[in-house]
Motif scaffolding. Sequence first.
Motif, PDB file in Angstrom:
ATOM      1  N   GLY A 163      26.736  -0.644  23.489  1.00 47.19           N
ATOM      2  CA  GLY A 163      26.185   0.182  24.564  1.00 47.19           C
ATOM      3  C   GLY A 163      26.972   1.418  24.899  1.00 47.19           C
ATOM      4  N   GLY A 164      28.160   1.582  24.352  1.00 47.40           N
ATOM      5  CA  GLY A 164      28.964   2.744  24.674  1.00 47.40           C
ATOM      6  C   GLY A 164      29.664   2.587  26.009  1.00 47.40           C
ATOM      7  N   LEU A 165      30.326   3.653  26.419  1.00 48.99           N
ATOM      8  CA  LEU A 165      31.052   3.662  27.684  1.00 48.99           C
ATOM      9  C   LEU A 165      30.243   4.437  28.716  1.00 48.99           C
ATOM     10  CD1 LEU A 165      34.697   4.313  26.449  1.00 48.99           C
ATOM     11  CD2 LEU A 165      33.812   2.211  27.441  1.00 48.99           C
ATOM     12  N   GLN A 166      29.486   3.726  29.503  1.00 48.50           N
ATOM     13  CA  GLN A 166      28.703   4.323  30.586  1.00 48.50           C
ATOM     14  C   GLN A 166      29.160   3.708  31.897  1.00 48.50           C
ATOM     15  OE1 GLN A 166      26.532   6.721  30.094  1.00 48.50           O
ATOM     16  NE2 GLN A 166      26.345   6.646  27.859  1.00 48.50           N
ATOM     17  N   TYR A 167      29.256   4.537  32.929  1.00 48.12           N
ATOM     18  CA  TYR A 167      29.810   4.087  34.195  1.00 48.12           C
ATOM     19  C   TYR A 167      28.898   4.452  35.353  1.00 48.12           C
ATOM     20  CZ  TYR A 167      34.121   3.445  31.584  1.00 48.12           C
ATOM     21  OH  TYR A 167      35.042   3.029  30.671  1.00 48.12           O
TER      22      TYR A 167
END
Length: 758
Positions: A149-153
């Motif tokens: 999912g990647g790095l999403q915040y």
Amino acid sequence: VSSQHNAGARGRRPAVFRMAEWDADLDHIIPSSILPPLWAKLLVGFVSLVCFARSYDGDFVFDDSEAIVNNKDLRAETPLGDLWHHDFWGNQLSSNTSHKSYRPLTVLVFRMNCYLSGGFHPLNFHVVNILLHSGISILLVDVFSVLFGGLQYTSKGRRLNLAPRSSLLAALLFAVHPVHTECVAAVVGCADLLAALFFLLSFLGYCKALRETNKEGTHSTFWVLLSILLGAVAMLCKEQGITVLGLNAVFDILVIGKLNVLELVRKVLHKDRSLENTGVLRTEGLLFRMSLLALGGTGVLYVRWKIMGTGPPAFTEVDNPASFASSMLVRAINYNYYYSLNAWLLLCPWWLCFDWSMGCIPLIKSVGDWRVIALAALWFCLIGLICQALCSEDSHKRRILTLGLGLLIIPFLPASNLFFRVGFVVAERVLYLPSAGYCMLLTFGFGVLSKHTKKKKLIAAFVLGILFINTLRCVIRSGEWRNEEQLFRSALSVCPLNAKVHYNVGKNLADKGNQTAAIRYYREAVRLNPKYVHAMNNLGNILKERNELQEAEELLSLAVQIQPDFAAAWMNLGIVQNSLKRFQAAEQSYRTAIKHRRKYPDCYYNLGRLYADLNRHVDALNAWRNATVLKPEHSLAWNNMIILLDNTGNLAQAEAVGREALELIPNDHSLMFSLANVLGKSQKYKESEALFLKAIKAHPNTASYHGNLAVLYHRWGHLDLAKKHYEISLRLDPMASGTKENYGLLRRKLEQMQKKNI
């Protein structure tokens, strides 16, 4: 949703939406009820425990004995500082015989386990391994969520899991993979587990650094340095651990830098002026982080190389026959065939073996060998995946495939023979980390299948079937690793051509006293590998014990001819020659053994026996004294010194040696017995009696102990006690002629005394 990426706000939402849509394709496999992070991790942890719980009460098997029981670095008397100068097996790294497996932190964990559990109890070691695997499987839920999912915040800085189904399924596939059984069920597999743990922590630490890339301050540098430190810790657990720095670099370039390799190549080929606008070149701090990773990795590897001292380890042809092939083509073909076998173990982990060397996998010597098809199949699949990873229009597909391939290939590189020769052909333990990449690719494949087929229930049933079958296989395989007999016999059907398998089955049978069956397996090991000197040595020992001395001498002579520095075979050859009354040859063999192994107390002991047979008493005493200096607890050498001094009338010296021995080995009943005999002859009856009684308490069914105590009482005048112990001795050993004679003398004396009284 916020992101640390430099993409504009307009580009974020479709990316997140596509990721969520892709993950939703697995909703028929992973129910939404178990998607909350806590439930997902509890499920993964529980399943991993179920798979390998059966191994918790297993024995020390195969390499465990050398790494744990016989490893002096695990003993309290060994200074902790020595761990940093010894290899995994407790040998000096500077030694030419060392395998250079430098894993001091793993040895330290073993030592702590011994200290906390109060000794070498296999249960404690097995429980630690099972818990480590469970923890790693749980940690992979977070790692896979980042890779998928990647790095999403969120705006509050909380990382989002945009692929909850994918990360959970991949972690479940990893948790139940049967190829992990060796790492979990074998105590020495703790090295792989610890390396994997710190590998994953290093990766997550690097992700934390990437989270801080847009903030002012030194947070990013701190987390990058911490990630490098954790990578070094992983390497000190097992060499594979350092490869995490490569994975970190790939992740940074692809996810943060958003590098599109195909687009970059096109621009370079066409000399596109927009090259400087390529995402990877615009990413702030990327070059700095890559420099830190490169410098850190180089520094760690340099220190590791310096510690090795004498360069790379020396392996034999039987360990890795392909690496000794003279033709580069033959080497390349066989290396690639080994890769295909590793891939097959990941794909179909049904045929598992504790050892794949010594003829288990015959060498491919020409391109006409049908096994070349396996190479073609492997590269067909790899090239297909690489093309999709580079050329797909879908950026998420490119990223997931590239990261999956990176996690599969990068940790495997130290075992690939590309950079240095390794000491094995195929080793299931080295697939522990690469299998995470395989599970990621497999999960992606299930997602693609689900998206392009209407038979979603069939896909779900297939996935659940794989999970169930693999779990069952883990349980069965864990049972096989519980003891050596089951482990070695399980390998006979997988690798019937492996001489080491037959050798280990034979050794196990010999240890249990079944010499006839052991001989059969040892002979088969020698037939499969005519240069297998250890099998010759063990077979020669059994034949020696069965008094088949001529064949034993032939085998041991052949063993030392093949391997002239094989000290144990030289010593055993000397024992056989001594039994054949060839004393000069025996002495020469013993001397040769000591020449090749200077600290060899058993050989000094046998040399002393030879000198005693030749009535060279001073030489015998010197040889036995050398044995006790090298090994102070060498009971047989001490005993022989006491007995020889006793027999030659040197009672005072015999008493001194006996007392010295008992100070070092206070609970040795045989030493008590020998010293008691000396004290009795010196008329120190009270002290002699005490030692005899202690020896009898330790071994109450030893006839000679009662017989000699009876002699002491006979001399001392305690005739009733003498009669009692003579009778006990004869009850235990009715054929003891000396005891019979002494008992007869006592009875006649008692009869005479009775007549006088009348």
